[in-house]
Design a protein around this motif. Structure first.
Motif, short mmCIF file in Angstrom:
data_model
loop_
_atom_site.label_atom_id
_atom_site.label_comp_id
_atom_site.label_asym_id
_atom_site.label_seq_id
_atom_site.Cartn_x
_atom_site.Cartn_y
_atom_site.Cartn_z
N ASP A 50 3.31 7.23 25.58
CA ASP A 50 3.97 7.47 24.43
C ASP A 50 2.98 7.23 23.19
OD1 ASP A 50 6.26 7.91 25.45
OD2 ASP A 50 6.94 5.97 25.56
N LYS A 51 2.00 8.31 23.41
CA LYS A 51 0.98 7.98 22.36
C LYS A 51 1.28 8.62 21.03
CE LYS A 51 -2.66 6.82 24.51
NZ LYS A 51 -3.50 5.78 24.41
N LYS A 52 2.60 9.44 20.74
CA LYS A 52 3.08 9.62 19.57
C LYS A 52 4.14 8.74 18.93
CE LYS A 52 3.24 14.39 20.89
NZ LYS A 52 3.98 15.75 21.28
N SER A 53 4.37 7.81 19.78
CA SER A 53 5.28 6.46 19.22
C SER A 53 4.17 5.56 18.67
CB SER A 53 5.86 5.63 20.33
OG SER A 53 6.61 4.85 19.71
N ARG A 54 4.51 5.55 17.06
CA ARG A 54 3.46 4.95 16.19
C ARG A 54 4.42 4.06 15.17
NH1 ARG A 54 -1.61 8.43 14.91
NH2 ARG A 54 -1.75 9.37 17.32
N GLU A 55 3.93 2.83 14.83
CA GLU A 55 4.47 2.04 13.78
C GLU A 55 3.55 1.83 12.48
OE1 GLU A 55 7.06 -1.82 13.81
OE2 GLU A 55 6.11 -1.42 15.48
N GLN A 56 4.15 2.12 11.35
CA GLN A 56 3.20 1.94 10.13
C GLN A 56 3.68 0.71 9.33
OE1 GLN A 56 3.76 5.54 7.77
NE2 GLN A 56 2.16 6.62 8.90
N PHE A 57 2.67 -0.21 8.71
CA PHE A 57 2.97 -1.10 8.11
C PHE A 57 2.12 -0.73 6.77
CE2 PHE A 57 3.01 -2.62 12.56
CZ PHE A 57 4.12 -3.17 12.47
N GLU A 58 2.47 -1.37 5.68
CA GLU A 58 1.88 -1.29 4.41
C GLU A 58 1.66 -2.53 3.77
OE1 GLU A 58 3.46 1.38 1.58
OE2 GLU A 58 5.19 -0.07 1.20
N MET A 59 0.70 -2.66 2.74
CA MET A 59 0.33 -3.90 2.12
C MET A 59 -0.01 -3.45 0.70
SD MET A 59 -2.55 -6.76 2.73
CE MET A 59 -4.08 -5.46 2.45
N ARG A 60 0.73 -3.97 -0.15
CA ARG A 60 0.64 -3.43 -1.62
C ARG A 60 0.26 -4.64 -2.32
NH1 ARG A 60 4.24 0.75 -3.69
NH2 ARG A 60 5.18 1.91 -1.73
N VAL A 61 -0.72 -4.40 -3.23
CA VAL A 61 -0.95 -5.59 -4.23
C VAL A 61 -0.93 -5.13 -5.65
CG1 VAL A 61 -3.34 -6.87 -4.91
CG2 VAL A 61 -2.88 -6.29 -2.29
N LYS A 62 -0.32 -6.01 -6.21
CA LYS A 62 0.07 -5.87 -7.44
C LYS A 62 -0.84 -6.54 -8.58
CE LYS A 62 4.90 -5.27 -6.69
NZ LYS A 62 4.90 -3.92 -6.23
N LYS A 63 -1.34 -5.75 -9.58
CA LYS A 63 -2.24 -6.29 -10.51
C LYS A 63 -1.69 -6.34 -11.75
CE LYS A 63 -5.38 -3.68 -8.30
NZ LYS A 63 -6.80 -2.92 -8.27
N GLN A 64 -2.33 -7.28 -12.72
CA GLN A 64 -2.07 -7.47 -14.20
C GLN A 64 -2.99 -8.31 -14.71
OE1 GLN A 64 1.84 -9.20 -15.11
NE2 GLN A 64 2.93 -7.09 -15.33
N TYR A 65 -3.28 -7.63 -16.05
CA TYR A 65 -4.36 -8.44 -16.77
C TYR A 65 -3.90 -8.91 -17.99
CZ TYR A 65 -8.66 -8.19 -19.49
OH TYR A 65 -10.03 -8.73 -20.14
N MET A 66 -3.92 -10.27 -18.18
CA MET A 66 -3.48 -10.95 -19.57
C MET A 66 -4.47 -11.23 -20.37
SD MET A 66 -0.44 -13.65 -18.47
CE MET A 66 -1.88 -15.02 -18.54
N VAL A 67 -4.46 -11.11 -21.76
CA VAL A 67 -5.60 -11.42 -22.70
C VAL A 67 -4.91 -12.65 -23.51
CG1 VAL A 67 -6.86 -10.64 -24.51
CG2 VAL A 67 -6.28 -9.02 -22.45
N MET A 68 -5.53 -13.78 -23.56
CA MET A 68 -5.21 -14.74 -24.55
C MET A 68 -6.23 -15.12 -25.74
SD MET A 68 -4.01 -17.29 -21.43
CE MET A 68 -3.66 -18.69 -22.78
#
Length: 118
Positions: A50-68
């Protein structure tokens, strides 16, 4: 002299959605949302058939820039404050920008002095 502390925050979840994540922020603090990054992994479910049977995972990285904006004499206190912040799963990168005053008379002497070529 004014000093700006720039903080880049990376995390898997949005750190500012939590209730009161950063206590003690000054009103001059500005937040800039940076683009999120997404990595997609595809894995075969069965390595033999079953080479057509695949599973997908994703990793999201959120970024913010703070200026003080901070006075030069308060930089040490703000670094200590940053050190005490406990946000799990977040990575901090700190950038420091300072402005210094130039003495005009010294600058004019440097500019107007004849250069000697020896």
């Amino acid at each position: 002299m004014s000093t700006k502390i720039g903080i880049i925050i990376r995390s898997f979840s949005d750190p500012f959605r939590m209730k009161y994540p950063f206590m003690g922020l000054t009103p001059e603090t500005s937040r800039i949302k940076l683009p999120d990054s997404r990595v997609l992994y595809t894995v075969l479910r069965s390595p033999h058939i079953d080479k057509k049977s695949r599973e997908q995972f994703e990793m999201r990285v959120k970024k913010q820039y703070m200026v003080m904006k901070v006075d030069a004499r308060d930089v040490e206190k703000k670094f200590f404050w940053l050190k005490r912040q406990r946000i799990l799963g977040a990575q901090f990168e700190v950038r420091l920008h300072t402005k210094t005053r130039l003495d005009r008379s010294m600058l004019q002497k440097l500019v107007s002095s004849p250069t000697s070529s020896a």
